[in-house]
Design a protein around this motif. Structure first.
Motif, mmCIF file in Angstrom:
data_model
loop_
_atom_site.group_PDB
_atom_site.id
_atom_site.type_symbol
_atom_site.label_atom_id
_atom_site.label_comp_id
_atom_site.label_asym_id
_atom_site.label_seq_id
_atom_site.Cartn_x
_atom_site.Cartn_y
_atom_site.Cartn_z
ATOM 1 N N ASP A 146 0.928 -1.185 -0.060
ATOM 2 C CA ASP A 146 0.072 0.175 0.005
ATOM 3 C C ASP A 146 0.802 1.202 0.042
ATOM 4 O O ASP A 146 2.233 1.387 0.345
ATOM 5 N N LEU A 147 0.467 2.378 -0.716
ATOM 6 C CA LEU A 147 1.329 3.567 -0.694
ATOM 7 C C LEU A 147 1.201 4.254 0.692
ATOM 8 O O LEU A 147 2.250 4.685 1.046
ATOM 9 N N GLY A 184 4.559 3.423 1.542
ATOM 10 C CA GLY A 184 4.975 2.342 0.537
ATOM 11 C C GLY A 184 6.273 3.007 0.140
ATOM 12 O O GLY A 184 6.891 1.855 -0.688
ATOM 13 N N MET A 185 6.523 4.302 -0.116
ATOM 14 C CA MET A 185 7.963 4.592 -0.572
ATOM 15 C C MET A 185 9.138 3.999 0.134
ATOM 16 O O MET A 185 10.088 3.800 -0.458
ATOM 17 N N GLU A 186 9.055 3.868 1.419
ATOM 18 C CA GLU A 186 10.083 3.540 2.235
ATOM 19 C C GLU A 186 10.020 1.921 2.074
ATOM 20 O O GLU A 186 11.396 1.415 1.773
ATOM 21 N N GLU A 234 1.275 10.317 -6.746
ATOM 22 C CA GLU A 234 2.361 9.645 -6.115
ATOM 23 C C GLU A 234 2.600 8.344 -6.633
ATOM 24 O O GLU A 234 3.772 8.097 -6.320
ATOM 25 N N ALA A 235 1.736 7.544 -7.064
ATOM 26 C CA ALA A 235 2.086 6.344 -7.499
ATOM 27 C C ALA A 235 2.878 6.549 -8.995
ATOM 28 O O ALA A 235 3.857 5.580 -9.030
ATOM 29 N N VAL A 236 2.671 7.565 -9.697
ATOM 30 C CA VAL A 236 3.693 7.700 -10.703
ATOM 31 C C VAL A 236 4.929 8.072 -10.131
ATOM 32 O O VAL A 236 5.966 7.645 -10.922
ATOM 33 N N ALA A 237 5.010 8.862 -9.083
ATOM 34 C CA ALA A 237 6.351 9.245 -8.657
ATOM 35 C C ALA A 237 7.131 8.010 -8.249
ATOM 36 O O ALA A 237 8.326 7.837 -8.303
ATOM 37 N N ALA A 238 6.413 6.948 -7.681
ATOM 38 C CA ALA A 238 7.013 5.700 -7.255
ATOM 39 C C ALA A 238 7.667 5.090 -8.399
ATOM 40 O O ALA A 238 8.621 4.311 -8.224
ATOM 41 N N MET A 239 6.761 4.914 -9.492
ATOM 42 C CA MET A 239 7.338 4.332 -10.662
ATOM 43 C C MET A 239 8.638 4.933 -11.069
ATOM 44 O O MET A 239 9.653 4.267 -11.522
ATOM 45 N N ARG A 240 8.743 6.201 -10.889
ATOM 46 C CA ARG A 240 9.898 6.899 -11.331
ATOM 47 C C ARG A 240 11.123 6.778 -10.487
ATOM 48 O O ARG A 240 12.315 6.751 -10.966
#
Length: 463
Positions: free
Chosen positions: A52-53, A60-62, A87-93
């Motif tokens: 989960d983000l 989720g980023m951690e 934020e999800a797109v940022a995670a993919m980056r």
């Protein structure tokens, strides 16, 4: 079975996803926070991460960063609620494989995980292929009808289905790696990686790094994290050739992997669990190495759970002709020379040669001859030492330069060069067979006195 790390703080949703993933034939390790997920990532190996983000403790980023720190090829799928797409797109980056919106469409999740795992497998295979050499003739095949070879093949088939550690013994060029690959192909791990490492071919200072990997900054030049061979071989088979050359400093760490299934990268305090079947090989006397304290006794007993001795080519009788035809058939196809065949003289030379380089020497000789010839391969095309030259080289000091012991007018009784005695005996026997055991004819063919031949035959018990 592939293992998924599931990170979700809501107990009800977490339990629903655990059940759904289990029905998809995945093994699931659940966690409710980023800290718990990071701890699992350090102690366990996962095929993918589903997180989960938004998490109450961390994010989720951690989890993403912790996962990529452990394994840069590990696919991480982010679960997002409405309004968190940016934020999800940022995670993919930052390296996430993909994201999936809540409420979770289980069929789409199945598809997404399948794609992610397929991509991960391709990445791992690409890493593995850098360390593998392509075999010329496909699936490993054990060629031989001699009883000693048949016995070794039966032992190989019996042990292949287990995860037992195997020690292959034999001289250089006898086909130890071929046996190791065949054991892997016959095992339940056949669809997983097979990695081979020659312990004698790598500088001592680099062996540990090759086996266990390193963290960034672990030593000068370590600019990025690198997984070791054991991590890359997870689920598959590791073949350690020339195990007798493994430095003592690394032997204790190998023992730890065999006993606990844990590896530790250079520069890291964390341990990673791996599931690897280990096959080793050597042409050294490991028991003697244990006595001289150059090889750990506990490691030796751990490696020698099941030992297979692979006979040298000179011990295998007419197998040399079977192998010669096997290799020639391969070179006919590869070189597009369908008319290639051995002349009768070439077959005699092949059978008479003592093959100190074993199967590898035989294959090299036939490859060279196949390149040079278009039809019949003659004895000269094999470029093997002449029988007379081999015997003369082995026996010259005995025939001419040795002082005769008391009561021995020939000057050679009981005296042979130890390193050459096996070759000499084999050649004497082959010449006798060729001369139908006519000793005078054999002496003439060898160019030595008849009495000298008789003395030799007695010393080698060839009467």
């Amino acid at each position: 079975m592939e293992t998924i790390l599931l990170v979700e703080d809501k107990a009800e949703l977490r339990e629903m996803l655990v059940q759904a993933l289990t029905r998809m034939d995945y093994q699931v390790s659940p966690a409710a926070s980023s800290a718990a997920a990071a701890a699992l990532l350090r102690s366990q190996r996962f095929s993918a991460v589903l997180t989960d983000l938004k998490l109450p403790a961390g994010s989720g980023m951690e989890v993403l960063r912790a996962a990529l720190e452990v394994d840069s090829a590990l696919p991480v799928i982010i679960m997002t609620a409405y309004g968190t797409i940016v934020e999800a797109v940022a995670a993919m980056r930052e390296g996430a494989y993909d994201f999936i919106q809540k409420p979770i469409d289980l069929e789409y999740l199945r598809h997404l995980l399948g794609r992610a795992l397929e991509r991960q497998q391709l990445l791992r295979e690409n890493l593995v292929l850098k360390d593998e050499y392509a075999r010329k003739f496909g699936f490993p095949r054990i060629v031989g009808e001699h009883p000693s070879m048949q016995a070794a093949a039966r032992e190989m088939q019996a042990i292949a289905a287990t995860d037992t550690t195997v020690l292959l013994l034999g001289a250089s060029g006898t086909g130890k790696e071929l046996f190791a690959r065949a054991i892997h192909r016959l095992s339940p791990r056949a669809n997983k990686s097979f990695l081979a490492l020659n312990c004698a071919a790598i500088p001592e200072s680099l062996v540990e790094n090759e086996l266990f990997g390193h963290e960034r900054g672990a030593f000068t030049g370590a600019d990025s994290r690198q997984a070791g061979k054991f991590e890359l071989a997870h689920g598959g088979t590791m073949f350690l050739d020339e195990i007798g050359e493994l430095p003592l400093s690394v032997q204790s760490k190998l023992l730890r992997v065999l006993e606990d299934g844990k590896v530790q990268r250079l520069g890291s305090n964390a341990e990673t669990t791996v599931n690897v079947r280990v096959i080793t090989a050597t042409n050294r006397d490991l028991e003697a190495a244990v006595k001289s304290q150059t090889f750990r006794q506990d490691l030796y007993y751990r490696l020698a759970v099941f030992t297979i001795r692979i006979p040298g080519l000179r011990e295998r009788g007419d197998d040399v002709l079977l192998l010669a035809e096997h290799f020639l058939a391969g070179f006919r196809r590869e070189l597009k020379k369908p008319r290639l065949k051995f002349s009768d003289a070439a077959l005699k030379v092949l059978r008479a040669h003592t093959w100190p380089g074993n199967v590898r020497e035989l294959q090299n000789a036939i490859e060279r001859a196949s390149i040079l010839c278009d039809s019949a391969i003659e004895a000269v095309d094999l470029a093997l030492p002449a029988p007379e030259n081999r015997l003369a080289a082995a026996a010259a000091p005995d025939y001419k330069n040795s002082a005769a012991p008391s009561g021995d007018p020939t000057g050679i009784a009981g005296q042979h060069a130890p390193a050459a005695s096996d070759d000499e005996r084999s050649h004497l026997e082959a010449t006798l067979r060729e001369c139908k055991w006519n000793k005078r004819a054999a002496a003439d063919k060898l160019g030595i006195p008849y009495k000298t031949l008789l003395t030799k035959l007695r010393s080698y018990d060839l009467n």
